[in-house]
Motif scaffolding. Structure first.
Motif, mmCIF file in Angstrom:
data_model
loop_
_atom_site.group_PDB
_atom_site.id
_atom_site.type_symbol
_atom_site.label_atom_id
_atom_site.label_comp_id
_atom_site.label_asym_id
_atom_site.label_seq_id
_atom_site.Cartn_x
_atom_site.Cartn_y
_atom_site.Cartn_z
ATOM 1 N N ASN A 78 -3.234 16.099 -0.268
ATOM 2 C CA ASN A 78 -2.413 15.793 -1.432
ATOM 3 C C ASN A 78 -2.905 16.549 -2.665
ATOM 4 O OD1 ASN A 78 -0.402 13.933 -2.885
ATOM 5 N ND2 ASN A 78 -2.289 13.513 -3.973
ATOM 6 N N ARG A 135 6.023 12.003 -4.972
ATOM 7 C CA ARG A 135 5.636 12.160 -3.576
ATOM 8 C C ARG A 135 4.123 12.324 -3.461
ATOM 9 N NH1 ARG A 135 10.373 16.166 -1.154
ATOM 10 N NH2 ARG A 135 12.142 14.936 -1.965
ATOM 11 N N THR A 136 3.541 11.534 -2.590
ATOM 12 C CA THR A 136 2.100 11.571 -2.372
ATOM 13 C C THR A 136 1.824 11.668 -0.884
ATOM 14 O OG1 THR A 136 1.710 10.210 -4.331
ATOM 15 C CG2 THR A 136 -0.073 10.345 -2.727
ATOM 16 N N LEU A 137 1.027 12.656 -0.494
ATOM 17 C CA LEU A 137 0.649 12.799 0.907
ATOM 18 C C LEU A 137 -0.401 11.747 1.257
ATOM 19 C CD1 LEU A 137 0.339 16.693 1.116
ATOM 20 C CD2 LEU A 137 2.315 15.275 1.702
ATOM 21 N N GLU A 138 -0.398 11.306 2.511
ATOM 22 C CA GLU A 138 -1.318 10.261 2.938
ATOM 23 C C GLU A 138 -2.772 10.709 2.868
ATOM 24 O OE1 GLU A 138 -0.825 7.072 3.793
ATOM 25 O OE2 GLU A 138 1.264 7.293 3.178
ATOM 26 N N ASP A 139 -3.020 11.950 3.195
ATOM 27 C CA ASP A 139 -4.387 12.481 3.183
ATOM 28 C C ASP A 139 -4.747 12.886 1.752
ATOM 29 O OD1 ASP A 139 -6.607 14.295 3.234
ATOM 30 O OD2 ASP A 139 -6.310 14.528 5.386
ATOM 31 N N THR A 183 0.859 -1.178 0.000
ATOM 32 C CA THR A 183 0.000 0.000 0.000
ATOM 33 C C THR A 183 0.895 1.227 0.000
ATOM 34 O OG1 THR A 183 -0.128 -0.188 2.398
ATOM 35 C CG2 THR A 183 -1.965 -1.062 1.137
ATOM 36 N N TRP A 184 0.699 2.064 -1.009
ATOM 37 C CA TRP A 184 1.508 3.255 -1.160
ATOM 38 C C TRP A 184 0.729 4.437 -0.590
ATOM 39 C CZ3 TRP A 184 6.185 1.621 -2.696
ATOM 40 C CH2 TRP A 184 6.251 0.414 -3.369
ATOM 41 N N GLY A 185 0.948 5.615 -1.127
ATOM 42 C CA GLY A 185 0.264 6.784 -0.612
ATOM 43 C C GLY A 185 -1.242 6.641 -0.648
ATOM 44 N N GLN A 186 -1.914 7.175 0.365
ATOM 45 C CA GLN A 186 -3.372 7.184 0.469
ATOM 46 C C GLN A 186 -3.944 5.776 0.596
ATOM 47 O OE1 GLN A 186 -4.716 9.542 -2.865
ATOM 48 N NE2 GLN A 186 -3.194 11.120 -2.433
ATOM 49 N N HIS A 187 -3.096 4.836 1.044
ATOM 50 C CA HIS A 187 -3.516 3.466 1.355
ATOM 51 C C HIS A 187 -4.058 2.732 0.134
ATOM 52 C CE1 HIS A 187 -2.914 4.556 5.532
ATOM 53 N NE2 HIS A 187 -3.712 5.588 5.370
#
Length: 802
Positions: free
Chosen positions: A568, A560-564, A321-325
């Motif tokens: 993002n 780069r990806t923010l989790e939210d 699981t990458w950014g944002q699940h």
């Protein structure tokens, strides 16, 4: 009685009325199966009779609502990946044009301008696009995608009902087609989910058309046209490949008396679809011929890995699981899942084992070829196919071939379920189910052992184990339900079991991964949000200057990806990443589209493949007044004051070939104020030899026009930092003038001495000719529709007199 397996002639009574059995009639059977008797299984078809089209539509709608209540109620909207960075901005631009009464032929805001309508996947001519053109976009575009998810499931229901004659089988196929990993992934692309949703409808309608002719043929042509206008080329290609296989199979089965009728109707349908859709196809083919996509353009990135078959059993194995699940396989980021569900595997295996039918063989072949081609260069079959058919290299991302599997697998499952609901096959099928279930459980266990014993780098075995154990539970429950539907139970339980099977089938798909489609509050798409927050000075505007995301910033945005998801998107929107600039009407140097004019695409590839920033001379020529500040992670912007206007005049011509021109543009020697690079074949059109003191007194640009006032003491060149494309026409003082390709990918016009007005207009001849063909073909179909009705009435009167 005609068998449902046949493709010609009228449908079985059950398929046409929506009930398999009723008072005084027997359930329809599969080809080769004996009629239902009066034993324990005689009532199973009658039990399924409640799964009428209306009731299935209600069930499917309820399942979609249960999955996405916040979207359908307008509380939240989709945002992740291409939905937020491509689909929504593009729909916003189209909507703005619609309410101004303009056709969106050209997009001047991205890549210094590029064709919009000709892109095809922007859906400018797709009639159902009115859903998001008329209603508030933050709600209606997500609703549009979910509406097509529903439409696809309903279409698969009708197709499976026609082919199997069984309503439970049709219902299972419809749920599988709507709820699988790949269909849910496609919700981020309105064009892809729309095109896929039409696939079963087109197969159903065109097949009936070549069997029945008349109005049925016209209905097939209309269905094919609507899919064609939706703009997902891969799904369209796969649809017509499947239809071609069915057509050849049908010709093989025909008697001499009907052979010619079937043989001519399918090509006629193809011609009608091409004719009605010509307004979209002609400009697309024209752009493709002048685009950066040539034979060999695509590579085999984002293929299904060699071990990717394991993800059909344990969807979260061999990935992370990458950014944002969002879960992705390693090296394959086009789809977050292609999990088909365990009902599909069990019922499909049963159908393949028990049904001896050419359709089943065709579907099996389609499924196998899809999996092999999806493997890309890692698969010898795919490598050989790409060499044998070089045109396959035009399609990016081999994993897209799994779209064929998404079509074939629900139908194979429908054949298996149909075997469970009729005598005498039900008793035999019931004996196979426990063995098949045990084999499935063993296969899932083997994958888990493999993942534990030989993990890949970055694997999270705890997540894989949890995911696999849940699939083991679903496999056991699904196997039990499939066995139970073959038995004779109390009437209430017999009605409940099919509903439970549909619910578990949906739940298996819906829970196989963390949500593939995270949602956020709709306010993130507010028009002008970034413009009002950034308050740029100078502000990039149409016709004056542009913003530019630097190559370094573009790379950071991509990597780069923010989790939210909300944070993002907003962070990247402030950086005008991808096509977010369309939400603020800010012109930009680059963009994110499928296809570009050849030189425009090549320059973008060169420019954004650099490790350093854009050279100052090129940035000046491109009218860059704002550039993302170097060395920062956030979307900070740095003002530039030395930028040139969109239109300048007086440059000295320098004639160089394209290779040298592309190199000079990116060198420190390039000065767009002093000279302009022209191709050698432009010498005969240009009399200017030196710099002049010409000036652009006024300039104004809109979506399809440019107006300039120029004063030149002697013949001079006027250069525009607008993408060159052959549809642009130049007029000097109202008279046509040659439009030159300048500085490799841009425009120039020569003017004589004196004061002159220049007008540039975008005139897409391919669209105009295509529109005439579309109108004529549609009118012909309308006349044929009326004529067929008149012919039917005349035939009815003759029969009455006889």
């Amino acid at each position: 009685m005609q068998r449902p397996e046949q493709v010609n002639g009228p449908e079985p009574a059950a398929a046409s009325t929506g009930a398999v059995a009723g008072p005084g009639r027997r359930p329809e059977t599969l080809a080769g199966a004996a009629p239902v008797g009066t034993g324990a299984f005689a009532t199973l078809g009658e039990v399924d009779a409640w799964l009428t089209p209306a009731r299935f539509a209600f069930i499917l709608a309820a399942l979609i609502f249960a999955a996405f209540p916040q979207v359908l109620l307008g509380w939240e909207t989709f945002v992740v990946r291409d939905y937020g960075f491509f689909s929504f901005p593009v729909a916003h631009f189209q909507r703005e044009c619609f309410w101004r009464g303009e056709l969106p032929l050209w997009n001047p805001y991205n890549n210094c301008g590029l064709p919009f309508l000709a892109q095809w996947n922007t859906m400018p001519l797709y009639p159902p696009a009115l859903v998001y053109l008329l209603f508030p976009l933050a709600w209606s575009l997500s609703f549009f995608c979910l509406l097509h998810l529903f439409w696809g499931g309903l279409g698969m229901y009708f197709l499976a009902r026609r082919w199997t004659g069984n309503l439970l089988a049709a219902s299972v196929a419809g749920v599988i087609f709507a709820f699988n990993g790949l269909s849910l992934n496609l919700l981020m692309w309105p064009s892809h989910i729309a095109t896929l949703s039409w696939m079963p409808w087109v197969v159903l309608a065109v097949e009936r058309g070549w069997g029945e002719g008349g109005r049925s043929l016209l209905v097939g042509a209309v269905a094919g046209t609507l899919q064609m206008l939706a703009g997902g080329p891969e799904s369209i290609l796969f649809t017509w490949l499947v239809l071609s296989g069915l057509w050849v199979m049908t010709l093989w089965e025909q008697r001499k008396g009907r052979l010619w009728a079937v043989a001519r109707r399918f090509p006629l349908t193809v011609l009608l679809v091409a004719g009605i859709a010509a307004a979209q196809l002609a400009p697309f083919l024209d752009l493709a011929a002048h685009s950066q996509r040539e034979q060999g353009f695509a590579d085999a990135r984002w293929s299904m890995p060699g071990w990717g078959w394991a993800n059909f059993l344990v969807p979260m194995v061999f990935g992370n699981t990458w950014g944002q699940h969002l879960f992705f396989q390693y090296g394959q980021f086009w789809t977050s899942s292609y999990y088909l569900g365990l009902t599909t595997l069990l019922a499909g295996a049963l159908g393949l084992w028990m049904v001896r039918s050419r359709r089943v063989w065709l579907l099996t072949g389609v499924a196998v070829v899809a999996v092999l081609l999806a493997g890309g260069e890692s698969n010898p079959f795919a490598r050989y196919a790409r060499r044998l058919i070089p045109q396959l290299t035009l399609m990016t991302y081999p994993v897209k071939f799994l779209l064929l599997l998404v079509f074939a697998a629900p139908l194979l499952a429908a054949y298996g379920v149909a075997q469970l609901r009729q005598a005498p096959s039900a008793a035999k099928a019931g004996r196979y189910i426990p063995a098949l279930t045990l084999m499935l459980l063993a296969a899932i266990g083997a994958v888990l052992f493999w993942a534990w014993r030989w993990p890949l780098p970055q694997d999270d075995f705890a997540t894989t184990l949890s995911n696999g154990l849940s699939r083991l539970g679903f496999a056991a429950v699904i196997g039990a339900l499939l066995w139970a539907v073959t038995r004779s139970w109390a009437p209430k339980l017999q009605r409940l079991l099919p509903l439970l099977l549909l619910l578990i089938c949906w739940l298996d798909a819906w829970t196989h991964e963390p949500t593939q489609n995270p949602t956020v509050p709709a306010g993130i798409y507010q028009t002008g949000l970034a413009r009002s927050y950034l308050k740029m000075s100078p502000q990039p505007e149409l016709g004056s200057s542009r913003a530019m995301v630097s190559p370094a910033a573009e790379t950071k945005f991509l990597q780069r990806t923010l989790e939210d998801p909300q944070k993002n998107f907003l962070a990247k929107r402030m950086g005008y990443f991808a096509d977010c600039n369309l939400l603020d009407n800010v012109p930009k140097v680059n963009g994110f589209f499928s296809i570009y004019p050849r030189e425009c695409g090549n320059l973008a590839t060169e420019l954004y493949g650099r490790t350093n920033d854009c050279p100052a001379g090129l940035a000046d020529f491109l009218s860059v007044s704002q550039m993302t500040a170097p060395g920062v992670d956030t979307a900070d912007w740095s003002a530039r004051t030395n930028f040139m206007p969109w239109a300048t005049a007086g440059q000295q011509p320098v004639f160089v070939n394209d290779t040298n021109a592309l190199g000079l543009l990116q060198s420190a020697r390039f000065d767009g104020r002093r000279f302009v690079l022209l191709p050698p074949d432009a010498r005969e059109l240009v009399s200017v030899t030196n710099r002049t003191e010409a000036q652009v007194l006024q300039q104004r640009f809109d979506l399809r026009h440019a107006w300039l006032e120029v004063e030149a003491p002697q013949p001079s060149l006027v250069v525009l930092s607008q993408t060159f494309y052959h549809c642009w026409r130049a007029f000097v003082d109202g008279q046509p003038a040659p439009l030159l390709r300048a500085n490799y990918a841009f425009q120039a016009v020569q003017v004589p001495a004196g004061k002159h007005s220049i007008r540039l207009v975008y005139e897409d001849r391919a669209f105009e000719i295509g529109s005439l063909i579309s109108a004529a073909t549609f009118l012909g179909c309308a006349v044929a529709w009326i004529w067929f009705k008149s012919g039917a009435r005349t035939s009815a009167r003759s029969n009455a007199l006889c």
